[in-house]
Design a protein around this motif. Structure first.
Motif, PDB file in Angstrom:
ATOM      1  N   GLY A 310      -2.068   1.811 -14.093  1.00  0.00           N
ATOM      2  CA  GLY A 310      -1.038   2.267 -13.163  1.00  0.00           C
ATOM      3  C   GLY A 310      -1.023   1.535 -11.832  1.00  0.00           C
ATOM      4  O   GLY A 310      -0.992   2.142 -10.765  1.00  0.00           O
ATOM      5  N   LYS A 311      -1.022   0.218 -11.908  1.00  0.00           N
ATOM      6  CA  LYS A 311      -0.982  -0.582 -10.691  1.00  0.00           C
ATOM      7  C   LYS A 311       0.413  -0.588 -10.064  1.00  0.00           C
ATOM      8  O   LYS A 311       0.565  -0.666  -8.853  1.00  0.00           O
ATOM      9  CB  LYS A 311      -1.420  -2.024 -10.999  1.00  0.00           C
ATOM     10  CG  LYS A 311      -2.877  -2.104 -11.451  1.00  0.00           C
ATOM     11  CD  LYS A 311      -3.304  -3.532 -11.756  1.00  0.00           C
ATOM     12  CE  LYS A 311      -2.708  -4.068 -13.025  1.00  0.00           C
ATOM     13  NZ  LYS A 311      -3.210  -3.428 -14.255  1.00  0.00           N
ATOM     14  N   THR A 312       1.437  -0.540 -10.942  1.00  0.00           N
ATOM     15  CA  THR A 312       2.798  -0.718 -10.449  1.00  0.00           C
ATOM     16  C   THR A 312       3.195   0.332  -9.421  1.00  0.00           C
ATOM     17  O   THR A 312       3.828   0.012  -8.411  1.00  0.00           O
ATOM     18  CB  THR A 312       3.793  -0.654 -11.629  1.00  0.00           C
ATOM     19  OG1 THR A 312       3.230  -1.373 -12.727  1.00  0.00           O
ATOM     20  CG2 THR A 312       5.112  -1.271 -11.254  1.00  0.00           C
ATOM     21  N   VAL A 313       2.799   1.563  -9.676  1.00  0.00           N
ATOM     22  CA  VAL A 313       3.233   2.618  -8.774  1.00  0.00           C
ATOM     23  C   VAL A 313       2.538   2.489  -7.420  1.00  0.00           C
ATOM     24  O   VAL A 313       3.117   2.794  -6.373  1.00  0.00           O
ATOM     25  CB  VAL A 313       3.036   4.013  -9.421  1.00  0.00           C
ATOM     26  CG1 VAL A 313       1.577   4.387  -9.513  1.00  0.00           C
ATOM     27  CG2 VAL A 313       3.836   5.055  -8.665  1.00  0.00           C
ATOM     28  N   GLN A 341      10.714  -5.642 -16.165  1.00  0.00           N
ATOM     29  CA  GLN A 341      10.162  -4.294 -16.269  1.00  0.00           C
ATOM     30  C   GLN A 341       9.853  -3.721 -14.889  1.00  0.00           C
ATOM     31  O   GLN A 341      10.123  -2.554 -14.606  1.00  0.00           O
ATOM     32  CB  GLN A 341       8.905  -4.349 -17.120  1.00  0.00           C
ATOM     33  CG  GLN A 341       8.415  -3.007 -17.545  1.00  0.00           C
ATOM     34  CD  GLN A 341       7.419  -3.162 -18.679  1.00  0.00           C
ATOM     35  OE1 GLN A 341       7.779  -3.351 -19.827  1.00  0.00           O
ATOM     36  NE2 GLN A 341       6.155  -3.111 -18.327  1.00  0.00           N
ATOM     37  N   HIS A 342       9.317  -4.583 -14.029  1.00  0.00           N
ATOM     38  CA  HIS A 342       9.066  -4.135 -12.653  1.00  0.00           C
ATOM     39  C   HIS A 342      10.374  -3.780 -11.967  1.00  0.00           C
ATOM     40  O   HIS A 342      10.446  -2.835 -11.188  1.00  0.00           O
ATOM     41  CB  HIS A 342       8.372  -5.239 -11.857  1.00  0.00           C
ATOM     42  CG  HIS A 342       6.915  -5.368 -12.174  1.00  0.00           C
ATOM     43  ND1 HIS A 342       6.093  -4.289 -12.324  1.00  0.00           N
ATOM     44  CD2 HIS A 342       6.132  -6.446 -12.354  1.00  0.00           C
ATOM     45  CE1 HIS A 342       4.858  -4.699 -12.593  1.00  0.00           C
ATOM     46  NE2 HIS A 342       4.863  -6.012 -12.621  1.00  0.00           N
ATOM     47  N   LEU A 343      11.374  -4.567 -12.243  1.00  0.00           N
ATOM     48  CA  LEU A 343      12.678  -4.316 -11.632  1.00  0.00           C
ATOM     49  C   LEU A 343      13.158  -2.914 -12.000  1.00  0.00           C
ATOM     50  O   LEU A 343      13.596  -2.139 -11.145  1.00  0.00           O
ATOM     51  CB  LEU A 343      13.685  -5.371 -12.108  1.00  0.00           C
ATOM     52  CG  LEU A 343      15.102  -5.174 -11.570  1.00  0.00           C
ATOM     53  CD1 LEU A 343      15.158  -5.537 -10.093  1.00  0.00           C
ATOM     54  CD2 LEU A 343      16.108  -6.008 -12.350  1.00  0.00           C
ATOM     55  N   VAL A 405       2.203  -9.837  -5.748  1.00  0.00           N
ATOM     56  CA  VAL A 405       2.162 -10.760  -6.872  1.00  0.00           C
ATOM     57  C   VAL A 405       1.449 -10.076  -8.027  1.00  0.00           C
ATOM     58  O   VAL A 405       0.324  -9.602  -7.868  1.00  0.00           O
ATOM     59  CB  VAL A 405       1.416 -12.059  -6.497  1.00  0.00           C
ATOM     60  CG1 VAL A 405       1.399 -13.018  -7.667  1.00  0.00           C
ATOM     61  CG2 VAL A 405       2.074 -12.717  -5.295  1.00  0.00           C
ATOM     62  N   ASP A 406       2.096 -10.001  -9.165  1.00  0.00           N
ATOM     63  CA  ASP A 406       1.469  -9.360 -10.317  1.00  0.00           C
ATOM     64  C   ASP A 406       0.856 -10.402 -11.223  1.00  0.00           C
ATOM     65  O   ASP A 406       1.369 -11.510 -11.349  1.00  0.00           O
ATOM     66  CB  ASP A 406       2.500  -8.533 -11.100  1.00  0.00           C
ATOM     67  CG  ASP A 406       1.812  -7.573 -12.081  1.00  0.00           C
ATOM     68  OD1 ASP A 406       0.585  -7.393 -11.984  1.00  0.00           O
ATOM     69  OD2 ASP A 406       2.500  -7.021 -12.948  1.00  0.00           O
ATOM     70  N   GLU A 407      -0.211 -10.043 -11.890  1.00  0.00           N
ATOM     71  CA  GLU A 407      -0.887 -10.930 -12.828  1.00  0.00           C
ATOM     72  C   GLU A 407      -1.164 -12.277 -12.181  1.00  0.00           C
ATOM     73  O   GLU A 407      -0.780 -13.328 -12.661  1.00  0.00           O
ATOM     74  CB  GLU A 407      -0.059 -11.098 -14.105  1.00  0.00           C
ATOM     75  CG  GLU A 407       0.199  -9.790 -14.819  1.00  0.00           C
ATOM     76  CD  GLU A 407      -1.090  -9.090 -15.275  1.00  0.00           C
ATOM     77  OE1 GLU A 407      -2.140  -9.739 -15.294  1.00  0.00           O
ATOM     78  OE2 GLU A 407      -1.005  -7.895 -15.584  1.00  0.00           O
ATOM     79  N   GLN A 408      -1.836 -12.182 -11.082  1.00  0.00           N
ATOM     80  CA  GLN A 408      -2.094 -13.333 -10.226  1.00  0.00           C
ATOM     81  C   GLN A 408      -2.667 -14.542 -10.957  1.00  0.00           C
ATOM     82  O   GLN A 408      -2.379 -15.672 -10.619  1.00  0.00           O
ATOM     83  CB  GLN A 408      -3.057 -12.884  -9.124  1.00  0.00           C
ATOM     84  CG  GLN A 408      -4.247 -13.751  -8.863  1.00  0.00           C
ATOM     85  CD  GLN A 408      -3.940 -14.756  -7.785  1.00  0.00           C
ATOM     86  OE1 GLN A 408      -2.914 -14.671  -7.151  1.00  0.00           O
ATOM     87  NE2 GLN A 408      -4.822 -15.715  -7.619  1.00  0.00           N
TER      88      GLN A 408
HETATM   89 MG    MG Z   1       1.321  -4.157 -14.906  1.00  0.00          MG
END
Ligand code: MG
Ligand code: ADP
Length: 701
Positions: A310-313, A341-343, A405-408
């Motif tokens: 749950g990093k996105t939230v 998906q983030h969008l 930045v996701d999945e750096q």
């Molecule tokens: Mg993720």
């Protein structure tokens, strides 16, 4: 520039431009420069990516996937088919009843005709299991005359990274010419005497060995990257990166940032609309992030959290804090699929609170792009989500306050910094939040992310059902097909992943295509979809959307689904060639299931026979679902000699070092880095310039 600080002896002619070499005119020099190769030293340190071993012939019976091998046989059978596009199949027979199939997707008619039945052929390539035994896709090959017995090479052939517009032969020749000007040993060394692990050769000898392995060199060691010459270079490269990151961190700490004060009301409003409460770990990490944001120094924080933690939230809440402070937020993800998906999440969570969330990817062009760019530049849009496209020229912000930045690990450090630089306001830089699901043992994290503070979300949201993992030999596929049928009949969905290692996206796509056709045939009652990296982004998204909405029951895919895809109803995952994937990657893939409340399972298909280490690795996957445990275990199991891909951690693109393989060098690296920065900063600069080159320019930003 660092070069000016370089002590004179270390240059030793290495600073001479590539144009001093015969045959290098302005046109060639330009192509080299585009790859960051402008001096002789740059060519000396353009290290082989790997080696090809043409020193022996392997009987077809003994071919194994995992490395490119050389074999010989006679053409037994040639077939040209056309399934959407032409395919040439050539079956070789080595006279012992063992067959090897060659497959070509690009070929000229003349080429096809040359494979006359009975003709002797020598091939070089990586084998994989095909529909009829071993096959090689697009191998290198040579047609042999009846009496001809060309000698085998007496040494390994280095393979250099590609330089656009220059053939591999030309590049190899230029490196050779540059090496002729390699100065005497003392002039090349930058490491103070006694620094680093003992027993390794000097730099000059190491470079010569790696570029031109002598005939009597230890071939196995060279192929696995454990040769002392490679270790010597890896040490220096790791050192240069450690220095660069440390220097960068120091420089960044000196910069200012606009403080983004805590926004309890705005965050409470967002929390109130979430369908769940944060876990304790999410709360803790959010508090760390929120405190960083409120400071007048830029946040530089890495949030590590297992897949599904749950990093996105947490990122969305950080974004809320920035927006509440009147700043803009950019969120960058490495693939379009993940970014999209983030969008969706950010739109769902933030737009009800009156926040404009925009989309910027490569395919956004024309009017839509112009409008989005204008909204960002004028500050009318507060949040933008996208891919690499966010870093392009022409993208400007009115008040960029936070970069996420996701999945750096898919981005280089300097890419991340390029995005950050879009928020430069005089002396101030935006805050940065980096998220990764790649669990990295702490020793490695120190090197890979030495410029970042670390937060860990070490708890999964409640209600997840654990994933049962089993390993299965590939010949039990029919039973597995029945299992897929049963799962789908119960209304669930399944993934079937066809990874291929070290091959082109195109070949990987073809493998997925073949599996897709086979499974569609075997399971006619199911709606089967196909997803691979060669499809257009719009096609990929359409397939992904159909799978998400339940329109597709079985999704055959390459590893493009690895990152971030979230389909809670999917409860079965099959991974082919599992013995060849890194544990970290297997763990990532497996994380695609077990996201809902039904019991999920993951089947790891392998090609027998399994070696002892491969067996133990699969066993680790079976026993553990903790990403950190898996990462530590992986490190422990990967002894020297284990020939595995370097995609293992997906970390920084090193020229020669491998953070996993060379982890034993790290303690010494850190010790020497500290000493050099304190005692001989000029040497540190020279090392950074040599290995990190232009990426280091951001250190001064
Ligand atoms: Mg993720
Ligand atoms: P990852 O850390 O792998 O990026 P995501 O952010 O995609 O994970 O979250 C995975 C799923 O868990 C999403 O569907 C998300 O909405 C959900 N989720 C996140 N936090 C919680 C929570 N505290 N409780 C329940 N579900 C949560």
């Amino acid at each position: 520039m660092p070069r000016q600080a370089t002590p004179a002896p270390a240059l030793a002619g290495g600073e001479a431009p590539v144009t001093v070499l015969p045959g290098v005119g302005p046109a060639v020099a330009e192509k080299l420069a585009a790859r960051g190769l402008s001096t002789l030293q740059d060519l000396w340190f353009l290290l082989p990516l790997r080696y090809e071993d043409r020193t022996r012939l392997t009987p077809i019976r003994e071919l194994r996937p995992g490395a490119a091998l050389q074999a010989e046989g006679r053409v037994r059978h040639v077939e040209r088919t056309f399934r959407g596009r032409p395919v040439l199949k050539v079956v070789l027979d080595d006279g012992h009843g063992d067959l090897l199939q060659l497959r070509f997707f690009h070929f000229r008619a003349q080429q096809a005709q040359a494979f006359q039945p009975g003709r002797r052929v020598r091939v070089f390539g990586e084998v994989r299991p095909g529909p009829q035994g071993w096959e090689m896709v697009h191998p290198g090959y040579r047609l042999l005359g009846e009496q001809e017995a060309p000698a085998l090479d007496d040494r390994l052939t280095p393979v250099y990274p590609a330089v656009e517009g220059l053939g591999p032969g030309t590049l190899a020749r230029l490196v050779r010419l540059a090496l002729e000007r390699l100065p005497a040993s003392a002039a090349l060394e930058l490491l103070p005497a006694g620094a680093g692990p003992g027993g390794l050769p000097g730099l000059r000898e190491a470079l010569l060995t790696v570029h031109r392995p002598p005939a009597d060199a230890d071939t196995a060691a060279l192929l696995s990257g454990t040769h002392p010459a490679q270790q010597r270079l890896a040490f220096e490269e790791l050192l240069a990166h450690a220095l660069s990151l440390r220097r960068q961190r120091l420089a960044l700490r000196e910069q200012g940032a606009t403080p983004l004060p805590p926004a309890p009301a705005a965050l409470a409003a967002l929390r109130a609309t979430l369908p769940f409460a944060l876990t304790g770990a999410q709360e803790r990490v959010l508090a760390e992030v929120a405190a960083d944001l409120a400071r007048p120094q830029p946040m530089l924080r890495l949030v590590q959290g297992d897949v599904g933690s749950g990093k996105t939230v947490v990122a969305a809440l950080a974004a809320m804090q920035a927006v509440a402070a009147g700043r803009q937020v950019a969120l960058m993800a490495p693939t379009e699929l993940l970014a999209e998906q983030h969008l969706q999440n950010f739109r769902r969570w933030l737009e009800p609170h009156g926040i404009a969330v925009r989309w910027l990817a490569g395919k956004v062009t024309g009017k839509a792009r112009r409008e989005t760019l204008a909204e960002l530049a004028l500050g009318h849009a507060q949040v933008v989500v996208g891919t690499h496209a966010l870093m392009q020229e022409g993208v400007a912000f009115a008040r960029l306050g936070l970069v996420i930045v996701d999945e750096q690990h898919r981005f280089g450090v300097h890419q991340r910094l390029a995005l950050r630089d879009k928020g430069l306001e005089g002396e101030r830089v935006p805050h940065q939040l980096v998220m990764t699901a790649t669990p990295i043992p702490r020793t490695l994290a120190m090197t890979a992310y030495a410029d970042l503070d670390l937060s860990v979300i070490d708890e999964l949201p409640p209600g997840r059902s654990p994933v049962t993992t089993v390993a299965m030999a590939a010949d039990r596929r029919p039973a597995l097909v029945a299992r897929v049928r049963a799962a789908c009949a119960e209304g669930r969905q399944a993934y079937w992943v066809c990874p291929l290692i070290e091959e082109s996206e195109e070949v990987e796509a073809q493998a997925a295509q073949t599996t897709f056709e086979q499974l569609s045939e075997a399971l006619p009652e199911l709606r089967v979809g196909l997803l691979h990296g060669r499809m257009k982004p719009a096609e990929k998204q359409a397939v992904m959307r159909r799978f998400k909405e339940g329109g597709l029951q079985l999704l055959v895919a390459t590893t493009v689904i690895e990152v971030g895809v979230d389909v809670p109803n999917a409860s079965l995952m099959v991974i082919e060639n599992a013995e060849r994937l890194g544990l970290a990657q297997l763990h990532q893939l497996r994380g695609r299931v077990g996201r809902g409340s039904t019991a999920s399972s993951c089947v790891l298909l392998y090609q027998p026979p399994l070696g002892a280490i491969a067996r133990e690795r699969l066993e680790v996957m079976r026993r553990s679902s903790d990403g950190f445990v898996i990462a530590e275990k992986d490190l422990e199991l990967r002894g020297p000699g284990e020939l595995l891909g370097t995609r293992q951690t997906g970390l920084a693109a090193f020229r020669i070092a491998d953070l996993v393989r060379d982890a034993h060098l790290l303690p010494a690296v850190h010790g020497v880095a500290e000493r050099l920065l304190a005692e001989t900063p000029a040497l540190a600069e020279a090392l950074i310039a040599r290995w990190v080159g232009s990426a280091a320019r951001y250190a001064a930003a």
